[in-house]
Write a protein that holds these residues in place. Structure first.
Motif, PDB file in Angstrom:
ATOM      1  N   GLY A  24       0.812  -1.214   0.000  1.00 10.56           N
ATOM      2  CA  GLY A  24       0.000   0.000   0.000  1.00 10.56           C
ATOM      3  C   GLY A  24       0.841   1.257   0.000  1.00 10.56           C
ATOM      4  N   ILE A  25       1.890   1.268   0.803  1.00  9.31           N
ATOM      5  CA  ILE A  25       2.787   2.433   0.820  1.00  9.31           C
ATOM      6  C   ILE A  25       3.441   2.596  -0.551  1.00  9.31           C
ATOM      7  CG2 ILE A  25       4.929   3.367   1.789  1.00  9.31           C
ATOM      8  CD1 ILE A  25       4.119   1.988   4.452  1.00  9.31           C
ATOM      9  N   GLY A  26       3.890   1.489  -1.132  1.00 12.78           N
ATOM     10  CA  GLY A  26       4.520   1.551  -2.452  1.00 12.78           C
ATOM     11  C   GLY A  26       3.563   2.052  -3.521  1.00 12.78           C
ATOM     12  N   ALA A  27       2.321   1.567  -3.487  1.00  9.37           N
ATOM     13  CA  ALA A  27       1.328   2.003  -4.473  1.00  9.37           C
ATOM     14  C   ALA A  27       1.050   3.497  -4.335  1.00  9.37           C
ATOM     15  CB  ALA A  27       0.029   1.203  -4.306  1.00  9.37           C
ATOM     16  N   ALA A  28       0.919   3.963  -3.109  1.00  3.14           N
ATOM     17  CA  ALA A  28       0.674   5.387  -2.882  1.00  3.14           C
ATOM     18  C   ALA A  28       1.881   6.211  -3.328  1.00  3.14           C
ATOM     19  CB  ALA A  28       0.356   5.644  -1.410  1.00  3.14           C
ATOM     20  N   LEU A  29       3.057   5.717  -3.049  1.00  2.00           N
ATOM     21  CA  LEU A  29       4.271   6.443  -3.417  1.00  2.00           C
ATOM     22  C   LEU A  29       4.411   6.558  -4.937  1.00  2.00           C
ATOM     23  CD1 LEU A  29       6.711   7.855  -2.234  1.00  2.00           C
ATOM     24  CD2 LEU A  29       7.841   5.661  -2.032  1.00  2.00           C
ATOM     25  N   ARG A  30       4.004   5.524  -5.649  1.00  2.00           N
ATOM     26  CA  ARG A  30       4.087   5.565  -7.111  1.00  2.00           C
ATOM     27  C   ARG A  30       3.031   6.474  -7.734  1.00  2.00           C
ATOM     28  NH1 ARG A  30       5.137   0.312  -5.995  1.00  2.00           N
ATOM     29  NH2 ARG A  30       2.996  -0.367  -6.330  1.00  2.00           N
ATOM     30  N   SER A  31       1.894   6.631  -7.065  1.00  2.00           N
ATOM     31  CA  SER A  31       0.779   7.341  -7.698  1.00  2.00           C
ATOM     32  C   SER A  31       0.531   8.755  -7.168  1.00  2.00           C
ATOM     33  CB  SER A  31      -0.512   6.528  -7.549  1.00  2.00           C
ATOM     34  OG  SER A  31      -0.897   6.461  -6.188  1.00  2.00           O
ATOM     35  N   LEU A  33       1.805  12.403  -6.181  1.00  2.00           N
ATOM     36  CA  LEU A  33       2.888  13.380  -6.323  1.00  2.00           C
ATOM     37  C   LEU A  33       3.283  13.988  -4.975  1.00  2.00           C
ATOM     38  CD1 LEU A  33       4.738  14.896  -8.272  1.00  2.00           C
ATOM     39  CD2 LEU A  33       2.943  16.611  -8.506  1.00  2.00           C
ATOM     40  N   HIS A  34       2.301  14.285  -4.135  1.00  2.00           N
ATOM     41  CA  HIS A  34       2.618  14.887  -2.832  1.00  2.00           C
ATOM     42  C   HIS A  34       3.427  13.935  -1.968  1.00  2.00           C
ATOM     43  CE1 HIS A  34      -0.898  17.589  -3.778  1.00  2.00           C
ATOM     44  NE2 HIS A  34       0.091  18.430  -3.547  1.00  2.00           N
ATOM     45  N   LEU A  35       3.125  12.650  -2.030  1.00  2.00           N
ATOM     46  CA  LEU A  35       3.882  11.675  -1.249  1.00  2.00           C
ATOM     47  C   LEU A  35       5.311  11.569  -1.779  1.00  2.00           C
ATOM     48  CD1 LEU A  35       3.440   9.937   1.214  1.00  2.00           C
ATOM     49  CD2 LEU A  35       2.812   8.060  -0.284  1.00  2.00           C
ATOM     50  N   GLN A  36       5.479  11.706  -3.081  1.00  2.03           N
ATOM     51  CA  GLN A  36       6.827  11.709  -3.658  1.00  2.03           C
ATOM     52  C   GLN A  36       7.602  12.926  -3.151  1.00  2.03           C
ATOM     53  OE1 GLN A  36       6.035  11.492  -7.871  1.00  2.03           O
ATOM     54  NE2 GLN A  36       5.194   9.424  -7.711  1.00  2.03           N
ATOM     55  N   PHE A  37       6.922  14.062  -3.069  1.00  2.00           N
ATOM     56  CA  PHE A  37       7.559  15.259  -2.507  1.00  2.00           C
ATOM     57  C   PHE A  37       7.966  15.001  -1.056  1.00  2.00           C
ATOM     58  CE2 PHE A  37       7.146  19.057   0.114  1.00  2.00           C
ATOM     59  CZ  PHE A  37       8.100  19.872  -0.466  1.00  2.00           C
ATOM     60  N   HIS A  38       7.084  14.365  -0.272  1.00  2.00           N
ATOM     61  CA  HIS A  38       7.402  14.067   1.128  1.00  2.00           C
ATOM     62  C   HIS A  38       8.570  13.095   1.222  1.00  2.00           C
ATOM     63  CE1 HIS A  38       4.131  16.421   2.625  1.00  2.00           C
ATOM     64  NE2 HIS A  38       3.208  15.657   2.081  1.00  2.00           N
ATOM     65  N   ALA A  39       8.681  12.179   0.269  1.00  2.00           N
ATOM     66  CA  ALA A  39       9.809  11.241   0.267  1.00  2.00           C
ATOM     67  C   ALA A  39      11.125  11.980   0.056  1.00  2.00           C
ATOM     68  CB  ALA A  39       9.609  10.170  -0.804  1.00  2.00           C
ATOM     69  N   VAL A  40      11.133  12.922  -0.881  1.00  2.00           N
ATOM     70  CA  VAL A  40      12.335  13.728  -1.122  1.00  2.00           C
ATOM     71  C   VAL A  40      12.651  14.564   0.112  1.00  2.00           C
ATOM     72  CG1 VAL A  40      13.309  15.609  -2.512  1.00  2.00           C
ATOM     73  CG2 VAL A  40      12.054  13.745  -3.622  1.00  2.00           C
ATOM     74  N   ALA A  41      11.626  15.192   0.687  1.00  5.88           N
ATOM     75  CA  ALA A  41      11.839  15.997   1.893  1.00  5.88           C
ATOM     76  C   ALA A  41      12.373  15.136   3.033  1.00  5.88           C
ATOM     77  CB  ALA A  41      10.535  16.680   2.301  1.00  5.88           C
ATOM     78  N   THR A  42      11.868  13.916   3.159  1.00 10.51           N
ATOM     79  CA  THR A  42      12.350  12.998   4.196  1.00 10.51           C
ATOM     80  C   THR A  42      13.827  12.694   3.995  1.00 10.51           C
ATOM     81  OG1 THR A  42      10.165  12.014   4.484  1.00 10.51           O
ATOM     82  CG2 THR A  42      12.057  10.700   5.203  1.00 10.51           C
ATOM     83  N   ALA A  43      14.215  12.429   2.749  1.00  9.42           N
ATOM     84  CA  ALA A  43      15.626  12.139   2.458  1.00  9.42           C
ATOM     85  C   ALA A  43      16.506  13.339   2.800  1.00  9.42           C
ATOM     86  CB  ALA A  43      15.782  11.748   0.993  1.00  9.42           C
ATOM     87  N   THR A  77      -4.748   9.789   1.073  1.00  3.95           N
ATOM     88  CA  THR A  77      -4.833   9.006  -0.158  1.00  3.95           C
ATOM     89  C   THR A  77      -5.922   7.948  -0.046  1.00  3.95           C
ATOM     90  OG1 THR A  77      -2.506   9.397  -0.649  1.00  3.95           O
ATOM     91  CG2 THR A  77      -3.533   7.496  -1.715  1.00  3.95           C
ATOM     92  N   ALA A  78      -5.987   7.279   1.094  1.00  2.12           N
ATOM     93  CA  ALA A  78      -7.017   6.252   1.287  1.00  2.12           C
ATOM     94  C   ALA A  78      -8.412   6.863   1.247  1.00  2.12           C
ATOM     95  CB  ALA A  78      -6.785   5.525   2.614  1.00  2.12           C
ATOM     96  N   ILE A  79      -8.583   7.987   1.900  1.00  2.00           N
ATOM     97  CA  ILE A  79      -9.897   8.651   1.923  1.00  2.00           C
ATOM     98  C   ILE A  79     -10.282   9.119   0.525  1.00  2.00           C
ATOM     99  CG2 ILE A  79     -11.100  10.723   2.741  1.00  2.00           C
ATOM    100  CD1 ILE A  79      -9.629  10.242   5.455  1.00  2.00           C
ATOM    101  N   GLU A  80      -9.339   9.709  -0.200  1.00  2.00           N
ATOM    102  CA  GLU A  80      -9.635  10.157  -1.563  1.00  2.00           C
ATOM    103  C   GLU A  80     -10.000   8.979  -2.464  1.00  2.00           C
ATOM    104  OE1 GLU A  80      -6.396  12.470  -3.080  1.00  2.00           O
ATOM    105  OE2 GLU A  80      -7.022  14.266  -2.001  1.00  2.00           O
ATOM    106  N   THR A  81      -9.259   7.882  -2.355  1.00  6.10           N
ATOM    107  CA  THR A  81      -9.518   6.711  -3.184  1.00  6.10           C
ATOM    108  C   THR A  81     -10.886   6.120  -2.879  1.00  6.10           C
ATOM    109  OG1 THR A  81      -7.149   6.243  -3.283  1.00  6.10           O
ATOM    110  CG2 THR A  81      -8.644   4.425  -3.834  1.00  6.10           C
ATOM    111  N   LEU A  82     -11.191   5.965  -1.616  1.00  8.87           N
ATOM    112  CA  LEU A  82     -12.489   5.407  -1.221  1.00  8.87           C
ATOM    113  C   LEU A  82     -13.621   6.352  -1.606  1.00  8.87           C
ATOM    114  CD1 LEU A  82     -13.830   3.019   0.116  1.00  8.87           C
ATOM    115  CD2 LEU A  82     -13.544   4.161   2.314  1.00  8.87           C
ATOM    116  N   THR A  83     -13.414   7.640  -1.453  1.00  7.75           N
ATOM    117  CA  THR A  83     -14.428   8.618  -1.838  1.00  7.75           C
ATOM    118  C   THR A  83     -14.692   8.558  -3.342  1.00  7.75           C
ATOM    119  OG1 THR A  83     -13.789  10.055  -0.007  1.00  7.75           O
ATOM    120  CG2 THR A  83     -15.061  11.061  -1.770  1.00  7.75           C
TER     121      THR A  83
END
Length: 130
Positions: A24-31, A33-43, A77-83
């Motif tokens: 689930g984390i991997g799927a969200a990270l691939r799809s 953009l904001h999570l990708q930004f957070h990944a870069v910020a985390t690094a 992401t989960a809430i948006e997807t379910l919505t």
């Protein structure tokens, strides 16, 4: 008194649940953009933490801030997807759910920004003022 043995397959199911979570984390990270930004910020934050040799208590604050932002983004992401699944057409309540979830991410990110500014700001200032 010996504890009872776990039911057959329990450990295998527990291990599989970690796999589902990582998927689930991997799927969200691939799809997302904001999570990708957070990944870069985390690094970047982890790199700064290593560079400035943060104390254990400072690492704990960084870990809580990073985990809070990632968790908020994953919930969003989960809430948006379910919505989107249950309300493919626009509905004001669906929009409200998405807006509230996005607001949670914003608050978590602002909190992490404050933690980062308080921890890294003085260290960066000292480095730049030399």
């Amino acid at each position: 008194m010996a504890s009872p043995a776990p039911p057959p397959g329990l450990l295998r199911r527990r291990a599989a649940s970690f796999g589902h979570a990582l998927r689930g984390i991997g799927a969200a990270l691939r799809s997302e953009l904001h999570l990708q930004f957070h990944a870069v910020a985390t690094a970047v934050v982890l790199g700064l933490g290593l560079y400035f040799r943060l104390r254990l208590s400072e690492w704990a604050l960084v870990a809580l801030a990073v985990a809070g932002v990632w968790a908020a983004e994953l919930f969003n992401t989960a809430i948006e997807t379910l919505t989107n699944l249950v309300s493919p057409d626009y509905h004001p309540l669906a929009g409200k759910a998405k807006d509230v979830a996005a607001g949670a991410v914003l608050l978590a990110a602002l909190g992490a920004l404050v933690v980062g500014a308080l921890l890294f700001g003085p260290k960066i200032w000292l480095l730049l003022s030399r």
